[in-house]
Scaffold this motif. Structure first.
Motif, PDB file in Angstrom:
ATOM      1  N   ILE A  31       1.004  -1.240   0.095  1.00 30.48           N
ATOM      2  CA  ILE A  31       0.107   0.032  -0.003  1.00 30.48           C
ATOM      3  C   ILE A  31       0.809   1.497  -0.014  1.00 30.48           C
ATOM      4  N   ILE A  32       1.874   1.178   0.764  1.00 35.01           N
ATOM      5  CA  ILE A  32       2.946   2.518   0.775  1.00 35.01           C
ATOM      6  C   ILE A  32       3.547   2.509  -0.592  1.00 35.01           C
ATOM      7  N   ALA A  33       4.088   1.443  -1.298  1.00 37.71           N
ATOM      8  CA  ALA A  33       4.544   1.719  -2.556  1.00 37.71           C
ATOM      9  C   ALA A  33       3.571   2.117  -3.663  1.00 37.71           C
ATOM     10  N   TYR A  34       2.463   1.821  -3.690  1.00 38.46           N
ATOM     11  CA  TYR A  34       1.444   2.186  -4.438  1.00 38.46           C
ATOM     12  C   TYR A  34       0.920   3.754  -4.272  1.00 38.46           C
ATOM     13  N   LYS A  35       0.925   4.014  -2.910  1.00 35.61           N
ATOM     14  CA  LYS A  35       0.731   5.242  -2.556  1.00 35.61           C
ATOM     15  C   LYS A  35       1.960   6.506  -2.894  1.00 35.61           C
ATOM     16  N   LEU A  36       2.998   5.835  -2.983  1.00 35.63           N
ATOM     17  CA  LEU A  36       4.293   6.631  -3.373  1.00 35.63           C
ATOM     18  C   LEU A  36       4.194   7.236  -4.942  1.00 35.63           C
ATOM     19  N   ILE A  37       3.494   6.375  -5.491  1.00 36.10           N
ATOM     20  CA  ILE A  37       3.459   6.824  -7.053  1.00 36.10           C
ATOM     21  C   ILE A  37       2.379   7.703  -7.342  1.00 36.10           C
ATOM     22  N   LEU A  38       1.386   7.595  -6.578  1.00 33.19           N
ATOM     23  CA  LEU A  38       0.270   8.621  -6.719  1.00 33.19           C
ATOM     24  C   LEU A  38       0.575  10.170  -6.670  1.00 33.19           C
ATOM     25  N   GLU A  39       0.156  11.031  -7.747  1.00 34.54           N
ATOM     26  CA  GLU A  39       0.522  12.347  -7.855  1.00 34.54           C
ATOM     27  C   GLU A  39      -0.044  13.113  -6.779  1.00 34.54           C
ATOM     28  N   GLU A  40       0.151  13.134  -5.545  1.00 33.94           N
ATOM     29  CA  GLU A  40      -0.436  13.939  -4.591  1.00 33.94           C
ATOM     30  C   GLU A  40       0.445  14.680  -3.933  1.00 33.94           C
ATOM     31  N   ASP A  41       0.352  16.176  -3.694  1.00 30.82           N
ATOM     32  CA  ASP A  41       0.934  17.146  -3.284  1.00 30.82           C
ATOM     33  C   ASP A  41       0.546  17.079  -1.597  1.00 30.82           C
ATOM     34  N   GLU A  42       1.632  16.710  -0.691  1.00 32.16           N
ATOM     35  CA  GLU A  42       1.452  16.589   0.671  1.00 32.16           C
ATOM     36  C   GLU A  42       2.054  17.939   1.244  1.00 32.16           C
ATOM     37  N   ASP A  43       1.193  18.591   2.041  1.00 34.34           N
ATOM     38  CA  ASP A  43       1.787  19.826   2.934  1.00 34.34           C
ATOM     39  C   ASP A  43       2.334  19.403   4.020  1.00 34.34           C
ATOM     40  N   VAL A  59       4.725 -14.379  -7.059  1.00 21.60           N
ATOM     41  CA  VAL A  59       4.209 -13.216  -5.951  1.00 21.60           C
ATOM     42  C   VAL A  59       4.947 -11.885  -6.316  1.00 21.60           C
ATOM     43  N   TYR A  60       6.486 -11.798  -6.530  1.00 26.48           N
ATOM     44  CA  TYR A  60       7.248 -11.063  -6.823  1.00 26.48           C
ATOM     45  C   TYR A  60       7.036 -10.148  -8.060  1.00 26.48           C
ATOM     46  N   ILE A  61       6.664 -10.673  -9.279  1.00 22.90           N
ATOM     47  CA  ILE A  61       6.147 -10.333 -10.425  1.00 22.90           C
ATOM     48  C   ILE A  61       5.209  -9.330 -10.312  1.00 22.90           C
ATOM     49  N   PHE A  62       3.988 -10.182  -9.706  1.00 25.10           N
ATOM     50  CA  PHE A  62       2.626  -9.553  -9.774  1.00 25.10           C
ATOM     51  C   PHE A  62       2.573  -8.515  -8.823  1.00 25.10           C
ATOM     52  N   LEU A  63       3.397  -8.194  -7.484  1.00 28.89           N
ATOM     53  CA  LEU A  63       3.225  -7.204  -6.702  1.00 28.89           C
ATOM     54  C   LEU A  63       4.233  -6.210  -7.418  1.00 28.89           C
ATOM     55  N   ILE A  64       5.223  -6.330  -8.022  1.00 28.94           N
ATOM     56  CA  ILE A  64       6.150  -5.177  -8.542  1.00 28.94           C
ATOM     57  C   ILE A  64       5.275  -4.559  -9.777  1.00 28.94           C
ATOM     58  N   LEU A  65       4.796  -5.281 -10.414  1.00 29.55           N
ATOM     59  CA  LEU A  65       4.059  -4.885 -11.815  1.00 29.55           C
ATOM     60  C   LEU A  65       2.719  -4.234 -11.474  1.00 29.55           C
ATOM     61  N   GLY A  66       2.103  -5.037 -10.372  1.00 25.67           N
ATOM     62  CA  GLY A  66       0.610  -4.391  -9.862  1.00 25.67           C
ATOM     63  C   GLY A  66       0.930  -2.837  -9.195  1.00 25.67           C
ATOM     64  N   VAL A  67       1.931  -2.952  -8.385  1.00 25.57           N
ATOM     65  CA  VAL A  67       1.931  -1.621  -7.872  1.00 25.57           C
ATOM     66  C   VAL A  67       2.435  -0.477  -8.738  1.00 25.57           C
ATOM     67  N   ILE A  68       3.538  -0.778  -9.614  1.00 22.68           N
ATOM     68  CA  ILE A  68       3.735   0.279 -10.743  1.00 22.68           C
ATOM     69  C   ILE A  68       2.587   0.387 -11.784  1.00 22.68           C
ATOM     70  N   GLY A  86      -0.654  -0.344 -11.353  1.00 21.92           N
ATOM     71  CA  GLY A  86      -1.762   0.089 -10.873  1.00 21.92           C
ATOM     72  C   GLY A  86      -1.613   1.827 -10.421  1.00 21.92           C
ATOM     73  N   GLY A  87      -0.331   2.271  -9.883  1.00 21.96           N
ATOM     74  CA  GLY A  87      -0.222   3.525  -9.667  1.00 21.96           C
ATOM     75  C   GLY A  87      -0.369   4.300 -10.969  1.00 21.96           C
ATOM     76  N   ILE A  88       0.124   4.099 -12.125  1.00 29.08           N
ATOM     77  CA  ILE A  88       0.373   4.753 -13.524  1.00 29.08           C
ATOM     78  C   ILE A  88      -1.301   4.743 -13.952  1.00 29.08           C
ATOM     79  N   PHE A  89      -2.171   3.829 -13.703  1.00 28.41           N
ATOM     80  CA  PHE A  89      -3.638   3.806 -14.173  1.00 28.41           C
ATOM     81  C   PHE A  89      -4.489   4.491 -13.275  1.00 28.41           C
ATOM     82  N   THR A  90      -4.186   4.585 -11.966  1.00 25.89           N
ATOM     83  CA  THR A  90      -4.791   5.654 -10.959  1.00 25.89           C
ATOM     84  C   THR A  90      -4.438   7.082 -11.301  1.00 25.89           C
ATOM     85  N   ASN A  91      -3.069   7.396 -11.693  1.00 26.74           N
ATOM     86  CA  ASN A  91      -2.932   8.771 -11.956  1.00 26.74           C
ATOM     87  C   ASN A  91      -3.614   9.027 -13.087  1.00 26.74           C
ATOM     88  N   LYS A  92      -3.567   8.398 -14.163  1.00 27.48           N
ATOM     89  CA  LYS A  92      -4.255   8.535 -15.577  1.00 27.48           C
ATOM     90  C   LYS A  92      -5.960   8.859 -15.200  1.00 27.48           C
TER      91      LYS A  92
END
Length: 222
Positions: free
Chosen positions: A80-92, A198-207, A209-215
């Motif tokens: 979850i932390i890795a996924y949130k890292l990719i999201l384009e959100e400005d934290e004050d 599991v390694y492949i699924f999580l790495i590709l899923g996070v990356i 998933g983050g790209i898709f959410t940002n778009k």
């Protein structure tokens, strides 16, 4: 064995740099109202205490991860932390400037604890119970964070690929925590292909998933 140690150490340093980018900003904000001479003291005292507290918390986390299923839970949280890292959100960063040396030092330490929980969890997972790794990783990476964070942040902004690379490192660490959970490790030990999956699924899923959410967010805000 030496290769495993080196890989884990590089993982810890990468995690510390990646998740510690805001630390220098906190230090600057907390000590900005102090005179020049006290500002340097606040930086060194605050950073020194923050490192000690970070080591203690990480050591505790390493031992806590020996509790059944905590490695699994920790791995999921790290995904979850890795996924949130990719999201384009400005934290004050709402950091109050200290009026005295002690105020600034306290602000730096408490802000580091509040902001460093994700870091502690990630480092504990990458260390695989090796406390020496935790200490070496912190001692190497903290000076880089303090004196090089502006450069790191600049490169991350200029080359977004580094963010995805960092998220991939966290996802890799998370996969290691999940597959090494003692209560389910035999499943992966008997089926190496499942472990690689599991390694492949999580790495590709996070990356991706983050790209898709940002778009998706980009489309909804237009």
């Amino acid at each position: 064995m030496e290769t495993d140690f080196l890989i884990s150490l590089l993982q810890i340093i990468a995690i510390d740099i990646l998740l510690g980018g805001d630390n220098a900003i906190v230090i600057a904000l907390a000590s900005r109202n102090l005179p020049e001479t006290q500002r340097n003291k606040a930086i060194f005292l605050g950073t020194g205490l923050a490192i000690i507290v970070r080591i203690i918390l990480t050591v505790l986390a390493v031992y806590l991860l020996n509790i059944p299923y905590l490695y699994l839970v920790g791995g999921i949280l790290l995904v979850i932390i890795a996924y949130k890292l990719i999201l384009e959100e400005d934290e004050d960063l709402n950091v109050k400037a200290g009026k005295s040396l002690s105020d600034a030092v306290k602000t730096i330490v408490f802000a580091d604890i509040a902001m460093g929980l994700d870091n502690v969890l990630a480092v504990a997972g990458a260390a695989h119970g090796n406390i020496i790794l935790v200490m070496i990783g912190l001692l190497v990476s903290v000076p880089i964070i303090i004196w090089g964070s502006k450069i790191i942040l600049h490169f991350m902004e200029r080359f977004p690929l580094l963010i995805y690379l960092g998220a991939g490192v966290l996802a890799f660490t998370a996969a290691g925590m999940i597959t090494e959970e003692k209560m389910i490790h035999s499943v992966f030990a008997d089926n190496p292909m499942l472990e690689y999956g599991v390694y492949i699924f999580l790495i590709l899923g996070v990356i991706f998933g983050g790209i898709f959410t940002n778009k998706l967010k980009g489309k909804t805000t237009k």
